[in-house]
Design an enzyme around this catalytic site. Sequence first.
Site, PDB file in Angstrom:
ATOM      1  N   ARG A  27     152.064 153.781  86.403  1.00 22.27           N
ATOM      2  CA  ARG A  27     151.101 154.138  87.450  1.00 22.27           C
ATOM      3  C   ARG A  27     150.423 155.475  87.180  1.00 22.27           C
ATOM      4  O   ARG A  27     149.292 155.703  87.576  1.00 22.27           O
ATOM      5  CB  ARG A  27     151.827 154.184  88.803  1.00 22.27           C
ATOM      6  CG  ARG A  27     150.879 154.184  89.999  1.00 22.27           C
ATOM      7  CD  ARG A  27     151.631 154.093  91.316  1.00 22.27           C
ATOM      8  NE  ARG A  27     152.540 155.210  91.471  1.00 22.27           N
ATOM      9  CZ  ARG A  27     153.751 155.130  92.005  1.00 22.27           C
ATOM     10  NH1 ARG A  27     154.218 153.979  92.450  1.00 22.27           N
ATOM     11  NH2 ARG A  27     154.526 156.190  92.102  1.00 22.27           N
TER      12      ARG A  27
ATOM     13  N   TYR B  14     126.033 157.299 100.050  1.00 17.68           N
ATOM     14  CA  TYR B  14     126.397 155.910  99.723  1.00 17.68           C
ATOM     15  C   TYR B  14     127.133 155.267 100.917  1.00 17.68           C
ATOM     16  O   TYR B  14     128.048 155.863 101.490  1.00 17.68           O
ATOM     17  CB  TYR B  14     127.280 155.932  98.473  1.00 17.68           C
ATOM     18  CG  TYR B  14     127.911 154.621  98.131  1.00 17.68           C
ATOM     19  CD1 TYR B  14     127.140 153.548  97.685  1.00 17.68           C
ATOM     20  CD2 TYR B  14     129.280 154.441  98.249  1.00 17.68           C
ATOM     21  CE1 TYR B  14     127.728 152.333  97.371  1.00 17.68           C
ATOM     22  CE2 TYR B  14     129.877 153.232  97.926  1.00 17.68           C
ATOM     23  CZ  TYR B  14     129.085 152.176  97.493  1.00 17.68           C
ATOM     24  OH  TYR B  14     129.669 150.985  97.186  1.00 17.68           O
TER      25      TYR B  14
ATOM     26  N   ASP C 208     128.792 163.096  94.428  1.00 23.13           N
ATOM     27  CA  ASP C 208     128.731 161.752  93.861  1.00 23.13           C
ATOM     28  C   ASP C 208     127.631 161.776  92.798  1.00 23.13           C
ATOM     29  O   ASP C 208     126.451 161.823  93.123  1.00 23.13           O
ATOM     30  CB  ASP C 208     128.425 160.730  94.967  1.00 23.13           C
ATOM     31  CG  ASP C 208     128.422 159.295  94.453  1.00 23.13           C
ATOM     32  OD1 ASP C 208     128.101 159.080  93.265  1.00 23.13           O
ATOM     33  OD2 ASP C 208     128.723 158.382  95.243  1.00 23.13           O
TER      34      ASP C 208
ATOM     35  N   LYS D 183     129.371 151.536  87.585  1.00 22.83           N
ATOM     36  CA  LYS D 183     127.932 151.419  87.353  1.00 22.83           C
ATOM     37  C   LYS D 183     127.625 151.677  85.872  1.00 22.83           C
ATOM     38  O   LYS D 183     127.910 150.843  85.052  1.00 22.83           O
ATOM     39  CB  LYS D 183     127.186 152.374  88.296  1.00 22.83           C
ATOM     40  CG  LYS D 183     127.638 152.245  89.770  1.00 22.83           C
ATOM     41  CD  LYS D 183     127.223 150.935  90.413  1.00 22.83           C
ATOM     42  CE  LYS D 183     127.971 150.603  91.694  1.00 22.83           C
ATOM     43  NZ  LYS D 183     127.829 151.559  92.775  1.00 22.83           N
TER      44      LYS D 183
HETATM   45  C1  LIG Z   1     128.814 151.767  93.834  1.00 16.47           C
HETATM   46  C2  LIG Z   1     128.814 153.177  94.263  1.00 16.47           C
HETATM   47  C3  LIG Z   1     129.990 153.802  94.679  1.00 16.47           C
HETATM   48  C4  LIG Z   1     131.291 153.080  94.806  1.00 16.47           C
HETATM   49  O1  LIG Z   1     131.762 152.596  93.597  1.00 16.47           O
HETATM   50  P1  LIG Z   1     132.719 151.315  93.558  1.00 16.47           P
HETATM   51  O2  LIG Z   1     133.220 151.313  92.173  1.00 16.47           O
HETATM   52  O3  LIG Z   1     131.844 150.153  93.905  1.00 16.47           O
HETATM   53  O4  LIG Z   1     133.794 151.523  94.572  1.00 16.47           O
HETATM   54  C5  LIG Z   1     129.917 155.130  95.015  1.00 16.47           C
HETATM   55  N1  LIG Z   1     128.762 155.809  94.974  1.00 16.47           N
HETATM   56  C6  LIG Z   1     127.620 155.243  94.580  1.00 16.47           C
HETATM   57  C7  LIG Z   1     126.376 156.051  94.559  1.00 16.47           C
HETATM   58  C8  LIG Z   1     127.599 153.899  94.236  1.00 16.47           C
HETATM   59  O5  LIG Z   1     126.463 153.329  93.884  1.00 16.47           O
END
Ligand SMILES: *Cc1c(COP(=O)(O)O)cnc(C)c1O
Length: 398
Positions: free
Chosen positions: A60, A113, A185, A210
């Site tokens: 983990r 987000y 973010d 992404k």
């Molecule tokens: C998709 C996304 C997230 C979350 O990511 P996940 O892997 O889907 O949990 C956070 N911030 C932004 C800007 C995103 O586009």
Amino acid sequence: MKKNHLHLDTQLTHLGRPVKSDGPGVVNTPVYHASTITFPSITAQEAARRLRFDGMSYGRNGTPTTFALEEAIAGIEGGYRGIVFPSGLAAIAAALLACLRTGDHVLVPDSVYGSARKFCTNILPRYGVEVTYYDPLIGAGVAALLCKNTRVVYVEAPGSLTFEMQDIPAIAAVAHDHDALVLMDNTWATPYFFRSFDHGVDISIHAATKYIVGHSDAMLGLVVTIQEQYLKVREMTAGLGYTAGPDDVYLALRGLRTLGVRLARHQHNALVVANWLRARPEVAEVLYPALPGARGHDIWKRDFLGASGLFGVILKPHSNAAVEAMVDGLDLFSIGASWGGFESLVSFPDPGPLRTATRWPATGPLLRFHIGLEEPADLISDLKRGFARLKQTAAATA
Ligand SMILES: *Cc1c(COP(=O)(O)O)cnc(C)c1O
């Protein structure tokens, strides 16, 4: 060998790879599937435990596959250490929980987000954390919202639905004056196009799902921190039991190798398509900070090294039926909410209801496009046919 002085493209190619002494000379760090880690002696096990998060003690807490990705992302972003999460949202949640406790206050941009917003609205207050949403364009004016108990100013630029560019250095300067941390973010730009730590960010968060994974086939999150903030995020991550599957970690490492070339092409293609869209009579505004004259372009140009392939388009007023006729019939754009893969996507979000601190001012429908690695001329032909359907449906229902 330390590789942090090398150019970003060279780092993307070399960080997180096995060193010669590691064994059989494979190019890529292997995928380790492990829960139990065994030791030759009790003493060796005790020694591993004392190292806590450095080295293998239990699956983990990571394996060489995980450590390779953590080392690579930290090096690439120029932070102290990286931490792997099972999703981007998990990374956001753990980073916030690590920095906040009962009685604290956090400032969150109104353009944040959506799932991060849900976490802040629905979960943080249950633990006595006060959340205030703020106008993402506030800049240094955020000073007026900082309270004695404000511990975190959260930023995200541009907003991933509405594309406001935040003045992160200005916000960070005010936050640090008040002893608050800046959590960002950084999914849209990735470390390749935004050097978060050079602009005052303390903790950088990525939905690696992404662009870093880049192929729409794995969920993963990453956090990179400055040295002072590392241990508390690591401890919260371990305490919550977050761990990521080794195959997905491997896919992120694999994706990282081509992040630079993919992003350059995403940017190139997105600029071609965005410029074409901007000239269309059906379009009111293109929300893409990389476009000269677009909202936020000046900040983008000052602070960012490039733009990814995600942008918004505000259409002139059209019925939902007309927009759906346009979007549903697109061949090369799949309808989907995520982005950052090699392929083009479109979605038809409504940002209005999410807002509390600001009003979403658009008078027409918003489309969000992710421009993939296809030839832009083909994407444009597809969109051209889409606009014909938009017009036809609008005329038929007028
Ligand atoms: C998709 C996304 C997230 C979350 O990511 P996940 O892997 O889907 O949990 C956070 N911030 C932004 C800007 C995103 O586009």
